[in-house]
Write an enzyme that holds these catalytic residues in place. Structure first.
Site, PDB file in Angstrom:
ATOM      1  N   ARG A  54     -11.921  66.756  62.632  1.00 22.90           N
ATOM      2  CA  ARG A  54     -13.032  67.110  63.508  1.00 22.90           C
ATOM      3  C   ARG A  54     -14.118  67.914  62.795  1.00 22.90           C
ATOM      4  O   ARG A  54     -15.298  67.594  62.906  1.00 22.90           O
ATOM      5  CB  ARG A  54     -12.533  67.969  64.689  1.00 22.90           C
ATOM      6  CG  ARG A  54     -11.985  67.203  65.825  1.00 22.90           C
ATOM      7  CD  ARG A  54     -10.861  67.957  66.463  1.00 22.90           C
ATOM      8  NE  ARG A  54      -9.768  67.991  65.512  1.00 22.90           N
ATOM      9  CZ  ARG A  54      -8.869  67.005  65.390  1.00 22.90           C
ATOM     10  NH1 ARG A  54      -8.922  65.996  66.193  1.00 22.90           N
ATOM     11  NH2 ARG A  54      -7.919  67.037  64.473  1.00 22.90           N
ATOM     12  N   THR A  55     -13.743  68.970  62.102  1.00 23.73           N
ATOM     13  CA  THR A  55     -14.767  69.883  61.572  1.00 23.73           C
ATOM     14  C   THR A  55     -15.616  69.159  60.536  1.00 23.73           C
ATOM     15  O   THR A  55     -16.852  69.172  60.596  1.00 23.73           O
ATOM     16  CB  THR A  55     -14.099  71.138  60.969  1.00 23.73           C
ATOM     17  OG1 THR A  55     -13.162  71.634  61.914  1.00 23.73           O
ATOM     18  CG2 THR A  55     -15.123  72.194  60.649  1.00 23.73           C
ATOM     19  N   LYS A  84      -9.629  71.610  37.745  1.00 21.30           N
ATOM     20  CA  LYS A  84      -9.651  71.950  36.310  1.00 21.30           C
ATOM     21  C   LYS A  84      -9.745  73.455  36.097  1.00 21.30           C
ATOM     22  O   LYS A  84      -9.876  73.928  34.978  1.00 21.30           O
ATOM     23  CB  LYS A  84     -10.867  71.296  35.637  1.00 21.30           C
ATOM     24  CG  LYS A  84     -10.927  69.798  35.771  1.00 21.30           C
ATOM     25  CD  LYS A  84     -12.223  69.288  35.116  1.00 21.30           C
ATOM     26  CE  LYS A  84     -12.705  68.020  35.781  1.00 21.30           C
ATOM     27  NZ  LYS A  84     -14.102  67.710  35.432  1.00 21.30           N
ATOM     28  N   ARG A 105     -14.167  74.652  53.756  1.00 22.28           N
ATOM     29  CA  ARG A 105     -12.850  75.035  54.303  1.00 22.28           C
ATOM     30  C   ARG A 105     -11.918  75.254  53.121  1.00 22.28           C
ATOM     31  O   ARG A 105     -11.887  74.445  52.185  1.00 22.28           O
ATOM     32  CB  ARG A 105     -12.296  73.934  55.207  1.00 22.28           C
ATOM     33  CG  ARG A 105     -10.848  74.228  55.604  1.00 22.28           C
ATOM     34  CD  ARG A 105     -10.304  73.259  56.618  1.00 22.28           C
ATOM     35  NE  ARG A 105     -10.917  73.478  57.920  1.00 22.28           N
ATOM     36  CZ  ARG A 105     -10.532  72.830  59.027  1.00 22.28           C
ATOM     37  NH1 ARG A 105      -9.559  71.940  58.979  1.00 22.28           N
ATOM     38  NH2 ARG A 105     -11.125  73.079  60.181  1.00 22.28           N
ATOM     39  N   HIS A 134     -12.554  80.790  61.944  1.00 21.09           N
ATOM     40  CA  HIS A 134     -13.110  79.440  62.043  1.00 21.09           C
ATOM     41  C   HIS A 134     -14.265  79.544  63.058  1.00 21.09           C
ATOM     42  O   HIS A 134     -14.148  79.103  64.192  1.00 21.09           O
ATOM     43  CB  HIS A 134     -12.003  78.503  62.544  1.00 21.09           C
ATOM     44  CG  HIS A 134     -12.304  77.040  62.496  1.00 21.09           C
ATOM     45  ND1 HIS A 134     -13.541  76.521  62.167  1.00 21.09           N
ATOM     46  CD2 HIS A 134     -11.518  75.967  62.756  1.00 21.09           C
ATOM     47  CE1 HIS A 134     -13.497  75.204  62.216  1.00 21.09           C
ATOM     48  NE2 HIS A 134     -12.279  74.841  62.572  1.00 21.09           N
TER      49      HIS A 134
HETATM   50  N1   CP Z   1     -10.208  71.946  65.193  1.00 18.44           N
HETATM   51  C1   CP Z   1     -10.222  71.669  63.870  1.00 18.44           C
HETATM   52  O1   CP Z   1     -10.580  72.506  63.041  1.00 18.44           O
HETATM   53  O2   CP Z   1      -9.824  70.396  63.576  1.00 18.44           O
HETATM   54  P1   CP Z   1      -9.756  69.793  62.109  1.00 18.44           P
HETATM   55  O3   CP Z   1      -8.676  70.531  61.366  1.00 18.44           O
HETATM   56  O4   CP Z   1      -9.430  68.332  62.309  1.00 18.44           O
HETATM   57  O5   CP Z   1     -11.093  69.992  61.458  1.00 18.44           O
END
Ligand code: CP
Length: 306
Positions: A54-55, A84, A105, A134
């Site tokens: 999703r993100t 590396k 991320r 998040h």
């Molecule tokens: N909600 C969320 O962060 O989903 P993903 O891990 O799929 O990005």
């Protein structure tokens, strides 16, 4: 100019104020109703060192829908030069010369802050370790409550499951503290309770909260049931994970015990903690929630890059 967020970088949810959130949500409403391409010629880089559906894809779809372009690497841990031994600081210095915004991320808390320390472009935290935040998830979570319930105060919200490692909880609870008279019911096994720093923050903000292991007792009382996954990848061993797997499962009978108008949310992905039989319940809003993420991230990118 459409700059309704004053920050250059998006690191945590505490930094947003209510006026910014209201403007962001108005922009998300507008972008949902009227497609626009204000970011033609702009480039977004996505560097995901942990899995995501999703993100990452909603950020990339948001940029494309706004007329911009996307550069990325599949599985940055393996296919970027991090494999590396390149530091996140050097990676960021280089990407700052190629792109206009960087979305990261990473499994290690504090990595996004290191990127911010050297970046010359906006950096967005898309999930920062098991003990981190998040923040854009909490933006879309709040937007979902605003759209589906119609208010952001006087709410009773249950946060359920893995509250120890859940960065969505760590971002959403501070967001709710910005509004009046909200109560949070933390529901988890003792070993997966929300961390003390979060509770200290809520105490400072005078947000009422309770802690319990009893989900069934809480469900009929709340306006929002925010379920989370027990995150296998955060445990030191599979045996440790199996101690908690399946500890809270929402089934149709439990959904039916909710108040009229109450909603079930989940940041997704789900494993076994919401049964598929719940998906057709009028309370189930987790797929709408994921969909709203597109428009909230469009609004955020528009603001950061306008
Ligand atoms: N909600 C969320 O962060 O989903 P993903 O891990 O799929 O990005």
């Amino acid at each position: 100019m459409l700059q309704y967020v004053s920050m250059k970088h998006i690191l945590d949810s505490q930094s947003f104020d209510r006026a910014e959130l209201a403007a962001l949500f108005d922009a998300a409403d507008r972008l949902m109703a009227e497609p626009a391409s204000p970011l033609k010629g702009k480039v977004m880089a996505t560097m995901f060192y942990e899995p995501s559906t999703r993100t990452r894809l909603s950020f990339e779809a948001a940029m494309l829908r706004l007329g911009g372009e996307v550069i990325s690497t599949e599985n940055a841990s393996e296919f970027s030069s991090a494999a590396k031994g390149e530091t996140i600081e050097d990676t960021t210095r280089v990407i700052s010369r190629y792109a206009d915004v960087l979305v990261i991320r990473h499994p290690v808390e504090g990595t996004v802050a290191k990127a911010v320390s050297v970046a010359t472009i906006p950096v967005i935290n898309a999930g920062d370790g098991g003990g981190g935040q998040h923040p854009t998830q909490s933006l879309l979570d709040l937007y979902t409550i605003h759209r589906e319930i119609g208010r952001l105060d006087n709410l009773k919200v249950a946060m359920v499951g893995d509250l120890k490692y859940g960065r969505t909880i760590r971002s959403l609870a501070p967001m709710l503290s910005k509004y009046k008279n909200n109560t949070i019911h933390f529901v988890s096994p003792v070993g997966l309770r929300a961390d003390d720093n979060l509770k200290k923050y809520l105490n400072k903000k005078r947000v009422k909260y309770t802690e319990t292991e009893n989900l069934a007792a809480v469900v009929p009382k709340v306006d929002v049931l925010y379920q989370t996954r027990i995150q296998r990848e955060r445990f030191s061993s599979n045996d440790e994970y199996l101690k908690y797997k399946g500890v809270y499962v929402i089934d149709r009978a439990m959904a039916n015990s909710m108040k009229k108008g109450a909603i079930i949310m989940h940041p997704l992905p789900r494993v076994d903690e919401i049964l598929p039989e719940v998906d057709s319940s009028p309370h189930a809003k987790y797929f709408e929630q994921a969909g709203y993420g597109l428009y909230v991230r469009m609004a955020l990118l528009e603001s950061l890059l306008s």
